[in-house]
Motif scaffolding. Structure first.
Motif, mmCIF file in Angstrom:
data_model
loop_
_atom_site.group_PDB
_atom_site.id
_atom_site.type_symbol
_atom_site.label_atom_id
_atom_site.label_comp_id
_atom_site.label_asym_id
_atom_site.label_seq_id
_atom_site.Cartn_x
_atom_site.Cartn_y
_atom_site.Cartn_z
ATOM 1 N N LYS A 269 -3.933 -0.233 7.262
ATOM 2 C CA LYS A 269 -3.462 0.812 7.069
ATOM 3 C C LYS A 269 -4.476 1.815 7.285
ATOM 4 O O LYS A 269 -4.623 3.230 7.222
ATOM 5 C CB LYS A 269 -2.986 1.136 5.932
ATOM 6 N N ALA A 270 -5.817 1.646 7.391
ATOM 7 C CA ALA A 270 -7.029 2.276 7.580
ATOM 8 C C ALA A 270 -6.861 3.235 8.784
ATOM 9 O O ALA A 270 -6.338 3.080 9.821
ATOM 10 C CB ALA A 270 -8.268 1.530 7.901
ATOM 11 N N ASN A 271 -7.495 4.359 8.635
ATOM 12 C CA ASN A 271 -7.242 5.416 9.670
ATOM 13 C C ASN A 271 -8.058 5.159 10.926
ATOM 14 O O ASN A 271 -9.378 5.178 10.818
ATOM 15 C CB ASN A 271 -7.792 6.962 9.050
ATOM 16 N N LEU A 272 -7.562 5.332 11.990
ATOM 17 C CA LEU A 272 -8.158 4.649 12.959
ATOM 18 C C LEU A 272 -8.995 5.666 13.852
ATOM 19 O O LEU A 272 -10.268 5.071 14.228
ATOM 20 C CB LEU A 272 -7.048 4.460 14.399
ATOM 21 N N LYS A 296 -3.227 -8.239 5.044
ATOM 22 C CA LYS A 296 -2.259 -7.697 4.982
ATOM 23 C C LYS A 296 -2.149 -6.451 3.852
ATOM 24 O O LYS A 296 -2.527 -6.681 2.788
ATOM 25 C CB LYS A 296 -0.953 -8.815 4.536
ATOM 26 N N HIS A 297 -1.815 -5.243 4.153
ATOM 27 C CA HIS A 297 -1.619 -4.100 3.345
ATOM 28 C C HIS A 297 -0.230 -4.409 2.607
ATOM 29 O O HIS A 297 0.703 -4.313 3.283
ATOM 30 C CB HIS A 297 -1.613 -2.894 4.160
ATOM 31 N N SER A 319 -2.974 -1.512 17.430
ATOM 32 C CA SER A 319 -4.079 -0.380 17.533
ATOM 33 C C SER A 319 -5.331 -0.865 16.607
ATOM 34 O O SER A 319 -6.606 -0.589 17.125
ATOM 35 C CB SER A 319 -3.807 1.098 17.313
ATOM 36 N N PHE A 320 -5.086 -1.234 15.378
ATOM 37 C CA PHE A 320 -5.990 -1.618 14.461
ATOM 38 C C PHE A 320 -6.731 -2.789 14.871
ATOM 39 O O PHE A 320 -8.171 -2.889 14.961
ATOM 40 C CB PHE A 320 -5.392 -1.971 13.136
#
Length: 537
Positions: A269-272, A296-297, A319-320
């Motif tokens: 979930k981190a901002n790309l 897993k978030h 994308s992550f």
């Protein structure tokens, strides 16, 4: 007895200390589980020393002796030592002779003569014997008069003057000033009477500026003037003892100063955009690093998703994952950081969301940030822990990553879980935590902050996180901010340990300027950043 302050000097230790446990800092309450808190050497043929640790365990605070003994036992894992633990009350004739080295941990104040069989074996041994903490008067004095035994000072070249509970704020070793905690003020004050026999290897400075011998060697006999196993803090005099263990055990490791860092709590979930910007700093630094990746978030109550439960898994074409593959190309190694870094259905102790909560232990928190460690999770078992870890491991592998090591969320898990981690990964980058019953039978815990690699009593090889982490804000006012200058200062102190590591971590969402400064500063101190693997020693 000479100036012993016996009414207050009945134990060593503190039952309420700031603790560092991975991603967050807390102050543990006392209601359930409490945290207590040379010149270059040439490489020699590896040996496996046998060590006996004899410790005090009588009285109200006798249980602290077992805490210090187990911490020392684990520290000796750096030397692959075979260690036996024994309370002084259980000592039998000939025990000292069975081992290459014996450590006596004087942690409970005692004014009776030393047991005769223990003293006889100590007098006779030519093997390494290390006396740590209090009670030297039981051996060095005639307790009917509190006068020094002439035979003691003649044999060892020094005499015990007194135990002083006055403030002794720092220890000096290899020209470096190290700290004694304010709750651990005292020192066994000695006077060297024969400098040929007694070699002072470190000094302790009192509040007036007068220097006293701190660690002294006289042939096979060593004296450590306090109990360094108490400490979990940075820049601490425990580093002196940890370095001199090489000489006490006659196991020499080469002078080398290595470093590594983790980028912490990196999940799907981190901002790309933030990750891509940080990647530029990672590439520019041009040193190996590790990625603490959460497979897993989970946000089971929708805290950050408008009340709707959310699950995001690391997958092969996301994308992550594409971004993380670029990190790997820049020198990153993946550590499995739990599986979800939280537990569904529990605020454990914060909001139930990945990266915030504990995954392998039940914890509660009050409004001031004070943590209570309740105990293992309901259903905790070898099978449960294996299934949970392997689930996350497979997620990472299926996405195309090869996790090289393990990182326990917030460092905390049950004894059962730690043993599972040891069987699934060749090393971990967290600190070891050990559990004990106190005099009332209530479980307590202690954390070991080691400066070098060791294998703990759970079987986990630990690559040390030894200088903390970058924290521009602080934690609930209980711990001040910690920036690059603080970490570099800690690493400078760590250089007194001949094979000490500078290990730290940095959260992915912070301004990378402080990360770059830390890396540059550690390089300037002579630390070499290295990739991690299970063969490191």
């Amino acid at each position: 007895m000479k100036n012993t302050n016996k009414q207050t000097q009945t134990r060593f230790g503190s039952i309420s200390l700031l603790i560092q446990c991975g991603c967050v800092i807390g102050l543990v309450t006392a209601s359930m589980l409490v945290f207590f808190s040379a010149t270059a050497q040439s490489q020699t043929v590896p040996v496996v020393p046998s060590v006996l640790i004899v410790y005090d365990n009588d009285g109200q605070y006798g249980w602290l002796g077992s805490v210090y003994a187990v911490k020392l036992q684990n520290l000796l894992g750096h030397f692959e030592a075979k260690v036996a633990l024994k309370p002084l009350a259980n000592y039998v004739t000939g025990d000292i002779a069975k081992y290459d080295a014996t450590f006596y941990l004087g942690s409970v104040w005692n004014q009776t003569p030393l047991p005769a069989i223990f003293q006889a074996d100590l007098n006779a041994t030519t093997k390494t014997f290390v006396w740590m903490g209090v009670n030297l008067w039981r051996y060095a004095w005639d307790l009917s008069t509190y006068a020094t035994k002439p035979a003691f000072s003649t044999k060892y070249g020094f005499k015990l003057l007194s135990y002083s509970g006055e403030t002794h704020p720092k220890v000096v070793y290899k020209g470096t000033e190290l700290l004694k905690e304010p709750f651990d003020l005292g020192l066994s004050r000695i006077e060297v009477v024969d400098a040929v026999k007694a070699k002072v290897l470190a000094t302790c400075v009192d509040k007036t500026g007068k220097a006293w011998p701190y660690i002294v060697q006289s042939s096979n006999f060593w004296l450590v003037g306090d109990m360094p196993m108490i400490s979990t803090t940075f820049e601490n005099r425990s580093l002196v003892f940890q370095d001199l263990l090489h000489d006490m055990l006659r196991v020499q490791h080469a002078e080398q100063h290595r470093a590594y860092y983790r980028v912490e709590d990196v999940g799907p979930k981190a901002n790309l955009t933030t990750l891509a910007n940080l990647r530029q700093t990672l590439k520019a630094a041009a040193v190996p690093f590790t990625i603490s990746m959460i497979p897993k978030h989970r946000d089971w109550s929708g805290v950050y998703n408008n009340g709707t439960a959310e699950t995001i898994t690391v997958t092969v074409n996301s994308s992550f994952t594409v971004e993380m593959k670029l990190w790997v190309q820049a020198g990153g190694q993946v550590l499995q950081h739990g599986t979800t870094h939280q537990i569904d259905g529990l605020l454990n102790p914060y909001n139930g969301v990945s990266a915030a909560d504990y995954e392998f232990y039940r914890v509660t928190s009050d409004s001031s940030g004070r943590l209570t460690l309740v105990g293992p999770l309901t259903g905790d078992s070898t099978t449960w822990a294996q299934n949970r870890v392997v689930t996350g491991q497979n997620i990472l592998k299926n996405a195309g990553f090869t996790p090289v090591g393990w990182l326990t969320p917030h460092y905390l898990a049950s004894t059962t879980d730690y043993k599972v981690f040891a069987g699934l990964y060749p090393f971990a980058c967290d600190r070891a935590i050990f559990f004990f019953p106190n005099a009332q039978g209530v479980t307590q815990a202690t954390e070991l902050n080691a400066p070098y690699i060791y294998r703990d009593t759970y079987g986990v090889k630990r690559i040390p996180e030894s200088i903390g982490y970058i924290d521009p804000v602080g934690w609930y006012g209980l711990q001040p901010p910690s920036l690059s200058g603080d970490l570099i200062k800690r690493a400078k102190a760590l250089k007194v340990v001949r094979d000490g590591w500078a290990g730290f971590y940095f959260h992915w969402y912070l301004d990378p300027t402080e990360l770059a400064k830390t890396i540059t500063g550690l390089k300037g101190l002579g630390y070499q950043f290295v990739p991690l693997n299970g063969a490191l020693k």
